[in-house]
Design an enzyme around this catalytic site. Structure first.
Site, PDB file in Angstrom:
ATOM      1  N   SER A 225       0.842  -1.191   0.000  1.00  0.00           N
ATOM      2  CA  SER A 225       0.000   0.000   0.000  1.00  0.00           C
ATOM      3  C   SER A 225       0.879   1.243   0.000  1.00  0.00           C
ATOM      4  O   SER A 225       1.803   1.348   0.807  1.00  0.00           O
ATOM      5  CB  SER A 225      -0.893   0.015   1.243  1.00  0.00           C
ATOM      6  N   HIS A 226       0.583   2.183  -0.895  1.00  0.00           N
ATOM      7  CA  HIS A 226       1.336   3.435  -0.916  1.00  0.00           C
ATOM      8  C   HIS A 226       1.016   4.228   0.343  1.00  0.00           C
ATOM      9  O   HIS A 226      -0.154   4.334   0.737  1.00  0.00           O
ATOM     10  CB  HIS A 226       0.965   4.245  -2.162  1.00  0.00           C
ATOM     11  N   PRO A 227       2.023   4.819   1.001  1.00  0.00           N
ATOM     12  CA  PRO A 227       1.766   5.489   2.282  1.00  0.00           C
ATOM     13  C   PRO A 227       0.955   6.771   2.174  1.00  0.00           C
ATOM     14  O   PRO A 227       0.317   7.186   3.141  1.00  0.00           O
ATOM     15  CB  PRO A 227       3.172   5.776   2.817  1.00  0.00           C
TER      16      PRO A 227
END
Length: 375
Positions: A225-227
């Site tokens: 997941s992209h932060p």
């Protein structure tokens, strides 16, 4: 090999990854690169033997070079190396901290007798500061810069699966050499370049650092997941397939909801109506999207994503990369036979990659000793 750097002589007292990365890219561009190896050879030659008996790292980073074995503790060998450097355009070294000073191979000493010389010192932390004398290897610097703390699963930190700190130092060194070569055409003088593993990765860590300093919180570890962007992660379809999707703006978000998920009301849900809210409510967002992907098989999901022009990719294995239809290859000769390498990522229109051979240890000992003999 002819190229834009044809006629440029590079002498590289190198080992492992960072400096060999830099010098190999100069060789790809047509420079003549003389690789100085200790009598037992660059230790990267023995990292593994998976490529027909050769090391994967070594065949990747040492194409197009000439190899000579020198013991710089030997007075005659050190004198030979210095005669090479007098004629060189670029000298690269990534020895342990302080070593070059003991042998008169530091930038100041070398450039005093060759004003056109460009020197590149690659190290872990540079010449100054409390860490200057510390040895540095890739995973140590991944840990030291905080990279490991923003990489991996929520349960534990992880190492990036390739030597990014070494590669970053080599890439930044390469940029410095090309700038210095251009500037030399104007000034007639070379420059001293310093490139460190720490500084290179600290630069790449700028976004997490800015989040920490201005937002008071660094991005957490989220696996795939992209932060700071959502949805930008992997989803599983009903047949067990996986797709990774990326939504970069509001138009894409609406297209995803309307054309892929076929749930236009989701686009204006107060929990998800902009990226900041979507990141804050990532878990319910993932649950909503996952439930809809579960109603599709992978071919159907891909069809909808393409029609909606949503960016997506496959969660591939390295084996999948090996047969990827977009992957370009170039064959290079090694002491153990031909090796099928990934082609150069730098492409010039109308030109085809050509990699020169990977040298055996000391393959050019005799010819180079004769060429640079004290006459």
């Amino acid at each position: 090999m002819n190229g834009p750097l044809d006629g440029i002589l590079v002498v590289s007292l190198e080992q492992a990854v960072a400096a060999p990365y830099l010098s190999s890219r100069l060789a790809d561009a047509g420079a003549r690169v003389i690789k100085i190896e200790r009598p037992e050879g660059d230790f990267a030659r023995r990292y593994d033997n998976v490529v027909n008996g050769e090391s994967a790292y070594f065949v990747w980073l040492n194409r197009g070079k000439e190899s000579i074995q020198l013991d710089i503790k030997n007075e005659a060998d050190l004198a030979l190396l210095k005669r090479m450097i007098v004629k060189a355009d670029v000298f690269i070294q990534n020895l342990a901290p302080g070593v070059v000073n003991r042998f008169g191979l530091n930038s100041e000493a070398l450039r005093s007798s060759n004003k056109r010389l460009i020197t590149v010192d690659i190290s872990g932390y540079g010449d100054e500061g409390p860490f200057a004398d510390m040895k540095a290897y890739d995973m140590l610097v991944q840990s030291e810069t905080g990279l490991a703390e923003v990489t991996g699963s929520p349960q534990e930190p992880g190492r990036v699966g390739v030597s990014v700190c070494d590669i970053a130092a080599g890439m930044h060194g390469l940029v410095g050499v090309l700038q210095a070569l251009y500037e030399r055409t104007i000034t007639g003088e070379g420059k001293s370049i310093k490139s460190t593993l720490f500084a290179g990765m600290a630069d790449w860590m700028t976004v997490p650092l800015l989040h920490q300093e201005y937002g008071k919180k660094a991005p957490g570890r989220g696996g795939l997941s992209h932060p700071s962007i959502a949805p930008y992660e992997a989803f599983e379809t009903g047949d067990g397939g996986k797709v990774v999707i990326s939504i970069q703006n509001q138009t894409e978000w609406h297209n995803l909801c309307e054309k892929v998920l076929r749930n236009p009301e989701l686009a204006d849900d107060p929990r998800f109506h902009n990226n900041i809210e979507r990141v804050a409510n990532r878990k319910p967002l993932h649950a909503e999207i996952h439930a809809i992907f579960q109603t599709m098989d992978r071919p159907e999901a891909v069809k909808r994503l393409k029609e909606a022009r949503i960016a997506f990719g496959s969660l591939n294995t390295v084996a999948d990369l090996s047969t990827h239809p977009q992957l370009e290859r170039t064959t290079v000769q090694s002491p153990s036979g031909p090796v099928n390498l990934v082609s150069s990522p730098v492409k010039f229109a109308g030109e085809t990659d050509q990699f020169s051979e990977i040298p055996a240890l000391g393959q050019h000992n005799d010819t180079l000793r004769n060429e640079f003999a004290d006459k």
